[in-house]
Design a protein around this motif. Structure first.
Motif, PDB file in Angstrom:
ATOM      1  N   TRP A   1     -80.657 -84.027  20.634  1.00 49.91           N
ATOM      2  CA  TRP A   1     -80.959 -82.599  20.748  1.00 49.91           C
ATOM      3  C   TRP A   1     -80.861 -82.096  22.184  1.00 49.91           C
ATOM      4  CZ3 TRP A   1     -80.262 -81.493  16.087  1.00 49.91           C
ATOM      5  CH2 TRP A   1     -80.776 -82.267  15.042  1.00 49.91           C
ATOM      6  N   SER A   2     -81.270 -82.903  23.136  1.00 54.57           N
ATOM      7  CA  SER A   2     -81.186 -82.448  24.535  1.00 54.57           C
ATOM      8  C   SER A   2     -79.732 -82.273  24.961  1.00 54.57           C
ATOM      9  CB  SER A   2     -81.899 -83.450  25.453  1.00 54.57           C
ATOM     10  OG  SER A   2     -81.306 -84.735  25.356  1.00 54.57           O
TER      11      SER A   2
ATOM     12  N   PHE B   1     -78.366 -79.113  23.203  1.00 55.61           N
ATOM     13  CA  PHE B   1     -78.843 -77.895  23.870  1.00 55.61           C
ATOM     14  C   PHE B   1     -78.113 -77.688  25.194  1.00 55.61           C
ATOM     15  CE2 PHE B   1     -81.660 -76.102  27.115  1.00 55.61           C
ATOM     16  CZ  PHE B   1     -81.879 -74.836  26.584  1.00 55.61           C
TER      17      PHE B   1
ATOM     18  N   LEU C   1     -74.526 -76.299  24.555  1.00 56.21           N
ATOM     19  CA  LEU C   1     -74.514 -74.895  24.150  1.00 56.21           C
ATOM     20  C   LEU C   1     -74.992 -73.975  25.273  1.00 56.21           C
ATOM     21  CD1 LEU C   1     -75.946 -75.296  20.534  1.00 56.21           C
ATOM     22  CD2 LEU C   1     -73.553 -75.023  21.222  1.00 56.21           C
ATOM     23  N   PHE C   2     -75.982 -74.434  26.039  1.00 52.55           N
ATOM     24  CA  PHE C   2     -76.531 -73.610  27.113  1.00 52.55           C
ATOM     25  C   PHE C   2     -75.504 -73.394  28.223  1.00 52.55           C
ATOM     26  CE2 PHE C   2     -78.862 -73.479  31.217  1.00 52.55           C
ATOM     27  CZ  PHE C   2     -79.456 -72.239  31.059  1.00 52.55           C
TER      28      PHE C   2
END
Length: 760
Positions: free
Chosen positions: A520-521, A524, A527-528
């Motif tokens: 997940w990190s 993220f 996408l960030f």
């Protein structure tokens, strides 16, 4: 690991002598290799007396050692360790004669010339039989490079001729200095976007100086060219410095998710900018606008689409995609694979525009007249209105992206074709190429994945294919440009859209993979950074990618790798990591301090020990293997060298182990361990320690001493032991002369027993 055959006691010197023996062997190997004694670098150890090399006889005169001096030591069996040391020590010879020094010096310079200027090595030995293959590969790459150079120049806000300059001079220099046979040097999409961003940001200073008027076109062109060339000079100098100081490992410092997020964001930014040209929309009135604002401007002006421009541009894009699909489906059709799709589109679009008179009859913007003169030499100078800080920061940013992509591509195709490339030498070659190119009006150039893939598919044999490509670029610069007058600019934009679309092909797969594995990190982060590049700017995206990746590296390297060890129930001389969460121990049978080395207080199942077999797999009747924690004693294994970065957290991690016995237990939990009375550090994995880490370790030992906690160090290597001696570690309370953990436990048992008797 069993320690039954190890000598015990703090004063034993057997292990250290073995280490010294291995060191002497390694030193001799280094001296032999540096002197050129081996005919192959694949040899990993020097020959012992009485053995013969299958590669030929050693040149002992090169080492300055006579053959008779070696034969004096050849009277024993090769397996004798003492004679082995005597043989290697004989390699130290008197100074060679003056004539011999000149001979060695000439050979040294010749080897260094072949190493740092690869063309000196491969060109004299070039196999003329490979020329036809290299010429074919160079022609195929040139058919892609020339259209890309003309197209990518629009991303940099420069005239198309500057794209050809970038494809000419840096590629020629790299052909002489580069170690990769397949890397295609020249304009690259992401680097062109970054270059265009800095040029566009500096143009606002020029427009502000001429306000309320508009600067002349020649002034804008000269200003933009000066900015781009200066960025190339800064990028080249920084890349060259990285190579000279052997920072070739930096290509792996940006995480894959950060890099994928930036590439995706930059590709979307390019799509936004080029889609406006494909549709024939007018340019935004603002000189410097963000990609997000440019997207909103484009969507709000869709009613102004130029129909004929959009038709021929989208037609060219569809033709390119259909041709790519046909190539992927009919891989066995060699004639189809050899079709230069990009060049074919340019030729067809130019013919259609000329025959239909699109410029006159339909007001389609075309390539126009471009002078194809050779670039003039000139040292780049920063224009007066330019912010030097922005130039330097952009040059460093471009270096990061260009180096990562170039080195990765060079390594990939070197591995596929079974030859070696050096990251540091690649950085030097890339740096010099950009430095020289900046003096000939080129903007930053790096390796391209698409062209390198084509070069590999064409079976390029050497760097000669790259030199052939530059010669064809030169011909295009001098002879072909006038024939491209009627080429619609929207077709060039369609070529860019097709190229950057391939950059997005791997993004859905990367997102799906990260989602499937639960990273997940990383998801993220991808996408960030992608969203930041689109909403803010490309510079923001790459800055976040680099900074976040470096912070992650620093965070993970800041934590020292240590493990709590326990004693095996099957063999009391073996100690293994306790990696599972330790349950609250049952202290029903209390134990005196003078028996800490004998009977443990609680055990951990073998399923929690990573190097032991699970008890379910044990044969019937076999004793279940368990690991036991010794009450009141921490046995801590250090698995890496300690230095200033990772030693800072050592004290905090030791405190966590004292309280919970496992780093994964949350600090809000109640302590699970009995008070610590002794600590054993197993330093088998700590091969070095710097001054800052040594000072931290000394303070930890002193604090333990103030708490009356005994400390012992086991299995300390010679270099670390010497630093302990100089820093008076033993006087601070840390004994460090033990060859295994059991000896250290026996010593601590004795010390604690004496302490209890004294207190009574």
């Amino acid at each position: 690991m069993s320690h039954k055959n190890r000598p015990s006691g703090p004063n034993s010197s057997t292990s250290s002598s073995n280490i010294r023996e291995d060191t002497s062997v390694g030193a001799s190997h280094s001296s032999l290799e540096q002197a050129g004694a081996f005919q192959s670098r694949d040899e990993s150890m020097p020959l012992l007396p009485g053995q013969h090399s299958p590669l030929g006889e050693l040149d002992l005169t090169t080492l300055g050692t006579s053959r008779d001096s070696v034969r004096e030591h050849d009277i024993v069996q090769p397996g004798s360790r003492s004679r082995r040391r005597e043989y290697f020590s004989s390699s130290r010879a008197p100074e060679p004669t003056r004539g011999h020094t000149r001979q060695f010096s000439a050979r040294w310079w010749k080897r260094r010339a072949r190493y740092y200027v690869p063309i000196v090595g491969w060109l004299p030995n070039y196999n003329i039989g490979n020329l036809a293959t290299d010429v074919k590969a160079g022609f195929m790459v040139a058919c892609l490079l020339v259209p890309q150079a003309l197209s990518y120049s629009s991303l940099t806000n420069l005239r198309p001729v500057y794209g050809l300059y970038t494809a000419l001079v840096p590629a020629l220099v790299y052909g002489m200095l580069g170690t990769s046979r397949h890397l295609s040097m020249g304009p690259e999409a992401l680097v062109s976007v970054l270059t265009g961003t800095i040029v566009k940001s500096q143009l606002k200073h020029l427009f502000a100086a001429y306000s309320p008027n508009t600067p002349p076109d020649d002034t804008i062109d000269a200003f933009s060219s000066a900015v781009a060339s200066t960025v190339a000079l800064v990028s080249g100098a920084f890349t060259f410095a990285l190579g000279m100081f052997r920072f070739g490992f930096l290509d792996s410092m940006i995480s894959e998710s950060s890099l994928r997020g930036f590439i995706s964001g930059a590709a979307i930014v390019v799509l936004i900018g080029q889609s406006r040209i494909v549709l024939g929309l007018p340019a935004p009135t603002s000189v410097h606008t963000s990609p997000w604002n440019e997207l909103k401007f484009m969507l709000s002006n869709l009613d102004q689409i130029h129909v004929m421009t959009a038709a021929i541009s989208l037609g060219a894009l569809v033709f390119l995609r259909l041709l790519r699909i046909a190539k992927s489906r009919f891989k066995s059709a060699r004639w189809l694979q050899g079709v230069p799709d990009t060049l074919l589109v340019i030729i067809l679009a130019t013919l259609v525009s000329w025959l239909a008179k699109l410029k006159v009859n339909h007001a389609v913007n075309v390539f126009g007249h471009v002078d194809g003169d050779l670039p003039h030499f000139g040292i780049p100078k920063i224009p007066a209105l330019v912010d030097t800080k922005d130039i330097v920061s952009s040059g460093i940013t471009i270096t990061m992206i260009g180096v990562v992509e170039s080195v990765i591509v060079a390594r990939e195709y070197a591995s596929r074709n079974h030859y070696a490339v050096s990251s540091n030498r690649e950085l030097v070659a890339l740096g010099i190429s950009n430095i020289v190119g900046s003096a000939f009006a080129a903007y930053p150039a790096f390796g391209s994945l698409s062209r390198s893939k084509l070069n590999d598919r064409a079976k390029a044999r050497s760097q000669m294919s790259g030199i052939v490509t530059t010669l064809l670029v030169l011909v295009s610069l001098l002879r072909v440009l006038p024939y491209l007058y009627h080429l619609p600019l929207g077709v060039l934009a369609a070529i860019i859209v097709d190229a950057v679309t391939s950059l997005l092909e791997a993004t859905p797969g990367a997102i799906s993979f990260l989602f499937k594995v639960g990273a997940w990190s990383d998801l993220f982060l991808l996408l960030f950074i992608c969203a930041s590049s689109v909403v803010a700017s490309v510079e923001t995206g790459i800055l976040l990618a680099v900074v976040i990746s470096l912070v992650m590296v620093i965070k993970r390297s800041n934590m020292p790798r240590i493990k709590l060890l326990g004693r095996s129930t099957s063999n009391d001389q073996e100690f293994h990591p306790i990696d599972g969460v330790i349950s609250r121990p049952n202290f029903s049978s209390q134990q005196s301090l003078n028996s800490i080395g004998e009977t443990p207080q609680h055990t951990v199942d073998a399923g929690d020990v990573e190097i032991l077999d699970d008890s379910d797999n044990a044969s019937e009747g076999e004793e279940e293997t368990r690991v036991q924690h010794i009450e009141g004693v921490l046995i801590v294994r250090v698995d890496e060298p300690l230095y200033f970065a990772n030693a800072g957290q050592l004290h905090a991690r030791l405190n966590r182990l004292e309280l919970y016995g496992d780093m994964r237990v949350h600090p809000s939990e109640d302590p699970r361990m009995k008070p610590t009375r002794a600590v054993v550090f197993d330093l088998i994995g700590m091969s070095d320690i710097d001054g800052s880490a040594l000072e931290i370790l000394l303070n930890i030992v002193r604090e333990y001493s103030r708490r009356q906690v005994r400390v012992a160090f086991a299995r300390v290597c010679d270099g670390v032991r010497e630093r302990f001696r100089i820093s008076r570690m033993a006087e601070a309370g840390g004994e460090h002369g033990f060859n295994d953990i059991r000896d250290a436990l026996a010593y601590l048992e004795q010390q604690l027993t004496v302490s209890v008797v004294t207190q009574e």
